[in-house]
Scaffold this motif. Structure first.
Motif, mmCIF file in Angstrom:
data_model
loop_
_atom_site.group_PDB
_atom_site.id
_atom_site.type_symbol
_atom_site.label_atom_id
_atom_site.label_comp_id
_atom_site.label_asym_id
_atom_site.label_seq_id
_atom_site.Cartn_x
_atom_site.Cartn_y
_atom_site.Cartn_z
ATOM 1 N N PHE A 162 39.165 3.749 -38.949
ATOM 2 C CA PHE A 162 39.576 5.087 -39.717
ATOM 3 C C PHE A 162 39.352 6.248 -38.928
ATOM 4 O O PHE A 162 39.711 7.441 -39.355
ATOM 5 N N GLU A 165 41.984 8.808 -38.458
ATOM 6 C CA GLU A 165 42.162 9.448 -40.152
ATOM 7 C C GLU A 165 41.144 10.505 -40.492
ATOM 8 O O GLU A 165 41.089 10.950 -41.336
ATOM 9 N N ARG A 253 42.957 10.012 -48.695
ATOM 10 C CA ARG A 253 44.288 10.020 -49.141
ATOM 11 C C ARG A 253 44.428 11.201 -50.148
ATOM 12 O O ARG A 253 45.836 11.663 -50.212
ATOM 13 N N ARG A 267 50.545 3.444 -49.972
ATOM 14 C CA ARG A 267 50.522 2.808 -48.649
ATOM 15 C C ARG A 267 49.360 2.244 -48.138
ATOM 16 O O ARG A 267 49.253 1.566 -47.043
ATOM 17 N N ASP A 268 48.070 2.824 -48.664
ATOM 18 C CA ASP A 268 46.899 2.380 -48.184
ATOM 19 C C ASP A 268 46.622 1.102 -48.647
ATOM 20 O O ASP A 268 46.574 0.688 -49.836
ATOM 21 N N ARG A 269 46.297 0.006 -47.705
ATOM 22 C CA ARG A 269 46.051 -1.285 -48.027
ATOM 23 C C ARG A 269 44.832 -1.621 -48.848
ATOM 24 O O ARG A 269 44.665 -2.494 -49.723
ATOM 25 N N GLN A 270 43.755 -0.531 -48.626
ATOM 26 C CA GLN A 270 42.544 -0.685 -49.411
ATOM 27 C C GLN A 270 42.861 -0.292 -50.625
ATOM 28 O O GLN A 270 42.241 -1.092 -51.571
ATOM 29 N N CYS A 342 36.384 1.485 -51.932
ATOM 30 C CA CYS A 342 37.174 1.930 -50.433
ATOM 31 C C CYS A 342 36.226 2.801 -49.599
ATOM 32 O O CYS A 342 35.506 3.621 -49.999
ATOM 33 N N ASP A 381 47.123 -3.027 -41.948
ATOM 34 C CA ASP A 381 48.188 -2.119 -42.362
ATOM 35 C C ASP A 381 49.292 -1.990 -41.205
ATOM 36 O O ASP A 381 49.514 -0.818 -40.690
#
Length: 482
Positions: A162, A165, A253, A267-270, A342, A381
């Motif tokens: 991450f 991000e 996010r 869109r966040d897979r988590q 998450c 992702d």
């Protein structure tokens, strides 16, 4: 030799902030008229003087940036120093708490674990109740910062996935780290205020709404009553469950969302994995409660929604004694507590993304076995996952399982039974709150445990909150030689 002054300076400043925060329960007690305010005045003076003294003594060592060793040491030391000072109001206060009980409660608060050693919460001075909530609220925002800034940089437990991000390279949307930190803090405050207002609307008084909003958004789980959230039934359980889910999603996010990216959460897979997991678990539990326990449909939905969300997010509120729901429900709650929310949220435990990476690695390995000459790379992702990230995640799982076993064995050596030892170890290490069994289950608390067990659990809470390796690494010889 490592220069400890930059570390001491930051710790001193944070301790001073904690001392200033003690003035809030002082004002609450003055408003209540219980005569308990001198406790917070004394605690605030001690903590402020201690923090300022440490900061001034180390001020001449302040410089731009920290080394890797200093960063590791700072991350661990802060979560040791703050609970020690945060425990002072409990030792001086009406609880007459021993040192171990006070430190246990403060550590449980700041790590947002939610395990408590106090009975008689219904009659406890409101100053102490709001102090417990403040500890969890500060711990919640603190762990977001740790997860966003320190863990990716330190490459702990796969968090480096991450890093792009995080604060350093988030400039595609926001050019400066300060803006991101400000927006995350603003969102955290906004969620708390909105949660409090909704609680107020559905029947809580102002004090309960404020305190429970703070412990909900921090996914901490400290309540103002011995019955935890069982004091409030009906719509408030739905409200709490919704806000626990919101708090367990990655705050970065939300920052992206308010800065023009409407699909950031979806869109966040988590996020998708976390929400789907909750949905499946709720359906399973509803079937159990309706067919096995014979609850009516609405109550089954409400209790399943609330308690599944509370445990998987690590909040630890309880509305009922789910130990009465049978062995399947007990086992279910034990294992979902080891899932967590998450990364980049206030939630705790292993975290969803690590399981997703683990399953991606297993899938790639099975493909290699089936097609030995093929090239199969685990992806997350849509991006290939490096061997470094996978090795870091696998190391985390190994450390987690081994530490869980060691803590459980250590607890059993203090005379605790098997269920209490294992569930207590899991509860502390995953920062869940309630354990299983008659002693530390949802209908009990940790007050009856012996002092040795409480110290073990206090250390386990620290290890779990800081993702294990942040603490372990400072005990290696090489760390101090480097």
């Amino acid at each position: 030799m490592m220069d400890l002054r930059p570390v001491g300076y930051v710790i001193g400043l944070l301790v001073a902030v904690l001392g200033a925060a003690m003035l809030i329960p002082l004002l609450v007690d003055l408003a209540e008229g219980r005569g308990h305010w001198p406790v917070f005045l004394q605690s605030s003076v001690i903590t402020l003087l201690g923090g300022i003294t440490i900061a001034l003594a180390c001020a001449n060592g302040v410089r731009e940036g920290l080394t890797i060793q200093q960063t590791f040491l700072l991350t661990s030391s802060v979560w040791v120093a703050l609970p020690l000072f945060g425990a002072i109001p409990f030792m001086l206060g009406q609880t007459d708490a021993s040192i171990v009980d006070a430190v246990f409660e403060a550590m449980s608060g700041l790590t947002t674990t939610g395990a408590t050693v106090f009975y008689g919460l219904d009659e406890m001075p409101k100053g102490l109740l709001i102090w417990r909530a403040i500890l969890q609220w500060l711990g919640g925002i603190g762990i977001i910062v740790v997860a966003m800034v320190f863990l990716p940089e330190l490459r702990v437990g796969g968090m480096q996935i991450f890093k792009s991000e995080g604060f350093d390279t988030f400039g595609k949307i926001l050019p400066r780290a300060g803006q991101i930190a400000t927006q995350i803090s603003g969102l955290y405050v906004a969620f708390t205020l909105i949660c409090a207002m909704v609680y107020l609307y559905f029947g809580m008084n102002v004090f309960d709404a404020t305190a429970h909003a703070m412990t909900t958004i921090s996914t901490g789980g400290f309540a103002n009553y011995d019955a935890s959230f069982g004091t409030f039934s009906g719509p408030l359980e739905y409200v709490a469950a919704v806000f626990m889910i919101l708090a367990a999603l990655p705050f970065v996010r939300y920052v992206q969302l308010i800065n023009g990216n409407p699909t950031a959460l979806h869109r966040d897979r988590q996020v998708r994995g976390f929400v789907m997991t909750i949905a499946v678990l709720i359906v399973v539990l509803i079937v159990l409660l309706e067919d096995g326990i014979h609850l009516d449909h609405e109550q089954a939905i409400r209790e399943a929604f609330f308690n599944v969300t509370s445990i998987i997010s690590g909040t630890g509120f309880s509305s009922v004694d789910y130990m009465q729901w049978g062995s399947f429900a007990i086992a279910l709650f034990f294992f979902i507590g080891l899932i967590g929310g998450c990364a980049g949220s206030t939630a705790c435990s292993v975290k969803v993304f690590r399981y997703q990476l683990l399953f991606a690695s297993i899938r790639a390995q099975l493909q290699r076995i089936r097609s030995p000459h093929g090239i199969f790379t685990p992806r997350y992702d849509g991006r290939p996952v490096t061997e470094e990230v996978l090795a870091s995640v696998m190391s985390f799982f190994m450390f987690f399982v081994v530490t869980l076993g060691l803590v459980a064995v250590a607890l059993s050596m203090t005379g605790l039974d098997f269920v209490t030892s294992v569930s207590g170890a899991a509860s502390a290490l995953a920062n869940i709150g309630p354990g299983l069994g008659d002693i530390i289950g949802p209908a009990g608390n940790f007050s009856s445990l012996n002092d040795t067990a409480k110290w073990i659990l206090t250390i386990a809470m620290l290890l779990g909150r800081l993702e294990l390796m942040v603490v372990y690494v400072i005990f290696t010889v090489k760390f101090w030689r480097a």
